[in-house]
Scaffold this active site. Structure first.
Site, short mmCIF file in Angstrom:
data_model
loop_
_atom_site.label_atom_id
_atom_site.label_comp_id
_atom_site.label_asym_id
_atom_site.label_seq_id
_atom_site.Cartn_x
_atom_site.Cartn_y
_atom_site.Cartn_z
CB SER A 158 -0.97 -0.06 1.19
OG SER A 158 -1.97 0.91 1.08
CG ASP A 308 -7.12 -2.94 -2.86
OD1 ASP A 308 -7.85 -2.19 -2.19
OD2 ASP A 308 -5.87 -2.88 -2.83
CG HIS A 338 -5.74 -2.54 0.88
ND1 HIS A 338 -5.24 -1.93 -0.25
CD2 HIS A 338 -5.09 -1.98 1.93
CE1 HIS A 338 -4.33 -1.03 0.10
NE2 HIS A 338 -4.21 -1.05 1.42
#
Length: 368
Positions: A158, A308, A338
């Site tokens: 991320s 996601d 995610h």
């Protein structure tokens, strides 16, 4: 009657004392000394050449927490770049992805302002993407020098993919492979898609609270970090953060179940996450890697969760198609949103061990 009353009173006092002792014991257990267990053979002896260490190192003028774990120091070095910003995931990788330590020398780094690297006196003006990349360069050089490595594998998750992608494009001579998990690409567009997803789900589900909150905030750009977090909360509740039965609360319990984390880490996580989000919001809100960072001189992997919507995977896929690299590969995790490392840990570990690791020794290929 008096006798019974006194007995009852004594029993009540005993129960109260027991509750207090239990509570104190739990508190001590949850705030006790953190440590990381050594690697031992079947006879209980520490395996020669292994490493299991938790250290504090000065990086960029700030004391930062780094752990080193691996059954062999000779294995390729893998530096984890956690998400957030300010969301240390070291204990989660320890819980779900410890198998990596059998094949890599894993470096768990809590970035400036995150977890045990959060300090109230960190200069807010030092919280810039450029400073984080400089910090990462110090970490990379520390690992290369200490363990005699020419290059390292960078694994970004991320927010960590911002640092990983920027670093890999800037210092290719120090990077063996770059792996982007839930790769960030174009924040303004990502936020528009996330908001639209949350609003659409709220309407489908007739969730009045979500509709009210989302409509009050309105589509991005957002006015505050609180707005970012509120939209993120609804994206999570509607399945855009976790696809299966995983949740933030389950991740917290998983982290607290490790030797390396306790309630102090939970408190610091909250403090560091908020501080980091607030200081970096201006830069992150305008970030667009896919515009300027398309050329890499190192192998590039994108590991994406099919569901996601927090950092929409469709944008990462679009970015991936524009990238030029000596070899590149996109791997979809069909049961993840995610967080593929924690939602599908076995499949995730397998990609790192069977596909990424061979590239560090020149024996692997990016081919499907």
């Amino acid at each position: 009657m008096t006798h019974h009353h006194e007995s009852g009173h004594r029993n009540f006092a005993g129960v109260t004392l027991l509750c207090r002792v239990t509570a104190l014991t739990l508190l001590l257990l949850s705030t006790g000394c953190i440590h990381t267990v050594p690697f031992k053979d079947a006879a209980g002896r520490v395996i020669p050449g292994s490493i299991a260490a938790m250290e504090t190192v000065s990086i960029g003028g700030v004391e930062q927490s780094i752990w080193f774990r691996g059954v062999s120091r000779h294995n390729p070095a893998l530096i984890l770049l956690h998400g957030g910003p300010g969301a240390s995931e070291s204990a989660l990788f320890r819980h779900y992805n410890a198998d990596l330590e059998q094949h890599f020398l894993v470096v768990y780094w809590e970035q400036r302002g995150a977890g045990r690297s959060y300090h109230a006196d960190i200069p807010p003006e030092s919280m810039t993407i450029d400073q984080f990349v400089q910090d990462l360069d110090e970490v990379v050089d520390l690992v290369r020098r200490r363990f005699g490595k020419d290059k390292v594998v960078l694994l970004g998750q991320s927010w960590g993919t911002v640092l990983g992608a920027l670093y890999a494009s800037r210092y290719p001579e120090k990077v063996a492979v770059y792996v982007g998990v839930a790769q960030m690409a174009d924040t303004p567009q990502a936020r528009r898609l996330s908001y639209a997803f949350a609003l659409s789900e709220a309407q489908k589900r007739k969730n009045a609270k979500a509709l009210s909150e989302l409509q009050e905030i309105g589509p991005p750009p957002y006015a505050s970090v609180d707005d970012v977090l509120t939209v993120g909360t609804w994206v999570e509740r509607f399945g855009g953060m976790f696809h299966g039965n995983l949740s933030t609360s389950k991740l917290i319990w998983a982290a607290l179940g490790t030797d390396e984390a306790n309630l102090v880490d939970l408190v610091k996580f909250g403090q560091g996450n908020r501080f980091s989000l607030e200081q970096l919001e201006d830069e992150i809100s305008q970030l667009n890697l896919s515009k300027r960072h398309r050329s890499f001189e190192v192998p590039v992997f994108f590991l994406l969760g099919r569901y996601d919507r927090h950092v929409p995977a469709v944008l990462a896929e679009r970015y991936f198609k524009t990238i030029r690299a000596p070899c590149k590969r996109l791997v979809w995790f069909e049961h993840s949103a995610h967080n593929p490392p924690f939602e599908e840990p076995e499949a995730f570990n397998r990609v790192l061990i069977e596909t990424v690791r061979p590239l560090t020794t020149g024996t692997g290929t990016c081919a499907e």
